[in-house]
Enzyme design. Structure first.
Site, short mmCIF file in Angstrom:
data_model
loop_
_atom_site.label_atom_id
_atom_site.label_comp_id
_atom_site.label_asym_id
_atom_site.label_seq_id
_atom_site.Cartn_x
_atom_site.Cartn_y
_atom_site.Cartn_z
CG HIS A 134 -1.60 1.36 1.51
ND1 HIS A 134 -3.12 1.04 1.72
CD2 HIS A 134 -1.78 2.65 2.02
CE1 HIS A 134 -3.49 2.61 1.87
NE2 HIS A 134 -2.47 3.34 1.93
CD GLU A 135 2.40 3.71 3.83
OE1 GLU A 135 2.28 4.82 2.59
OE2 GLU A 135 1.24 3.89 3.82
ZN LIG Z 1 -2.48 5.33 2.30
#
Ligand SMILES: [Zn+2]
Length: 378
Positions: free
Chosen positions: A67-68
Site C-alpha cells: 500500500h505504501e
Molecule cells: Zn495510504
C-alpha cells in the site's frame, strides 16, 4: 515514529519498521489462532492455527508495505522524492520530500494506496474462492479469505474523508481542483480529519467500556489521527502566512562553521565555545557544505578518541540534511524540516554555504503567524 528495523531499499526508498510492528503481527496471529480461524475452519491442531496466524500477520505487514509502496512509486513518477517508508503498529507511513504540484498528481498519489489494498483484497478473496473448489485445506482457504477481507477493510478505512487518511488527501485534491487553492483545501480536509479522529476515539472508548479490548485500538488510531492532523493544519496555516517569503529573507548567518577534517577535540575546545549555538554547518576546504554536526553528537565521542575522530566521522551527511536555495519558498523548506532543536537547514548557492535556517525558527514563525491577518482568514 522512528525506524528501528531497516529492511533495505526498494526503488530507491529506505524501507523499515518500528519495533511496534511486532505487536501488530502478534495481535493478528493471536486473534486468528485462538478465535477467528478455529471458527471459520474447525478441526485443525492449535499448531496449525498458530502457523496460519503468524503467516497471516506477516502477510498483513506485507500488504501495508505494498500500500505504501504504491503511494511512493506514484509520488516518484511525479518527481517528488520519497525519503522512507516506515511500518508500525497502526499501519504504514511514507515520508515525501515535497508537495504535489497539481491536484491531479495529489489525487493519484493518494488514491494509489487504497486502490492497491482493494486489488490485493479482491485478488486474495478470488484465489480463496477458486482454491475452495479444488479441495485445498480449509485453513489455507479461510486464511486467504480473511486476508482479502482485511485488505478491503484497509482500503475502505483509508478512504474516510479526513486528513491524514488517504480519503482526506483525495478530498483535498478535489477541493483544490475546484477552488484552485491547495492550502485552503488542506484546512477543510483537515477539519474532516478532526471529526473522524474524535468519532473514532469516542467509539473506541464506548467499545472499551463495554468490555472489548479492540476499542483501545480505535482510541489509539483516533488519537494518532487527531495529533497528526493538528500538526499538519498548523503547518498549512504557516504556509498560508509565509506566502511568497523566500529562504533568503529568513535565513541567518552561522556564527561558527565546522571544518570537516578538524579533530573533534580541537573543535569542542577551541571553536564551539565561541558561540551559544548547539548545531553547526560543516564545510570542506573549498567552503563547500558537507553536512551538519550537533553538540550532542560530539559529546558522545569518548574522551580517549576525541583527538583521532574528525568532524567527518560524526557529521550528519548532506544527503540527510534539509537543503535549500536562497530563492526557494520558505514554506517549502519548512515543510521538509522537523521542528527539532538540532534541525539545521543549509542554504546553498553555487556550491557555497550562504546561510542557515534552524528548526527552532519554525516554532517562532508559527507563533508569529498567529498575529497575521492571513492566518485569521482561515
Ligand atoms: Zn495510504
Amino acid at each position: 515514529m522512528k525506524q528501528t528495523i531497516r529492511f533495505g531499499r526498494i526503488s530507491g526508498v529506505e524501507v523499515g519498521a518500528n519495533w511496534s510492528l511486532l505487536v501488530l503481527i502478534l495481535l493478528v496471529a493471536d486473534g486468528l489462532a485462538t478465535a477467528v480461524l478455529p471458527q471459520l475452519a474447525p478441526g485443525y491442531s492449535s499448531g496449525a492455527y498458530w502457523t496460519a496466524g503468524v503467516v497471516c500477520g506477516l502477510l498483513i505487514a506485507g500488504s501495508l508495505l505494498l500500500h505504501e509502496l504504491a503511494h511512493s512509486v506514484v509520488a516518484q513518477r511525479a518527481g517528488i522524492p520519497v525519503q522512507r517508508i516506515t511500518l508500525w503498529m497502526l499501519g504504514g507511513a511514507s515520508v515525501l520530500d515535497g508537495e504535489p504540484a497539481t491536484p491531479r498528481t495529489a489525487f493519484w498519489i493518494a488514491a494509489s494506496g487504497p486502490l492497491t489494498s482493494l486489488g490485493l483484497g479482491l485478488g486474495s478473496g478470488t484465489i480463496a474462492v477458486l482454491l475452495n473448489r479444488t479441495g485445498v485445506p480449509g485453513l489455507i482457504v479461510m486464511s486467504l479469505w480473511w486476508l482479502g477481507i482485511m485488505n478491503v477493510f484497509l482500503a475502505v478505512f483509508n478512504l474516510l474523508p479526513g486528513l491524514p487518511l488517504d480519503g482526506g488527501r483525495i478530498l483535498r485534491a478535489a477541493l483544490w481542483w475546484r477552488s484552485g487553492d491547495p492550502n485552503q483545501a488542506a484546512i477543510s480536509a483537515g477539519r474532516g480529519g478532526q471529526v473522524i479522529g474524535y468519532l473514532l476515539t469516542g467509539l473506541g472508548f464506548a467499545e472499551w467500556l463495554s468490555g472489548s479490548l479492540t476499542g483501545l485500538w480505535l482510541v489509539m488510531i483516533g488519537f494518532v489521527i487527531i495529533t497528526s492532523v493538528t500538526a499538519e493544519s498548523r503547518l498549512t496555516r504557516l504556509r498560508i502566512s509565509l506566502g511568497q517569503t523566500t529562504v533568503r529573507a529568513a535565513m541567518s548567518q552561522p556564527e561558527v562553521t565546522a571544518y570537516v577534517a578538524m579533530p573533534v577535540e580541537r573543535f569542542v575546545t577551541e571553536v564551539a565555545p565561541r558561540t551559544r549555538e548547539a548545531v553547526f554547518p560543516v564545510v570542506d576546504l573549498d567552503g563547500a557544505p558537507t553536512g551538519t554536526v550537533a553538540l550532542h553528537r560530539l559529546a558522545r565521542v569518548p574522551a580517549t578518541r576525541r583527538a583521532s575522530t574528525t568532524i567527518a566521522d560524526v557529521q550528519r551527511p548532506l544527503a540527510d540534511v534539509p537543503v535549500a536555495h536562497p530563492d526557494d519558498l520558505l514554506a517549502d523548506l519548512v515543510s521538509r524540516m522537523s521542528p527539532a532543536p538540532d534541525e539545521l537547514a543549509l542554504v546553498i548557492e553555487h556550491d557555497r554555504l550562504v546561510g542557515v535556517f534552524r528548526g527552532q525558527d519554525i516554532a517562532r514563525l508559527v507563533h508569529l503567524a498567529a498575529f497575521r491577518p492571513a492566518a485569521q482568514a482561515t
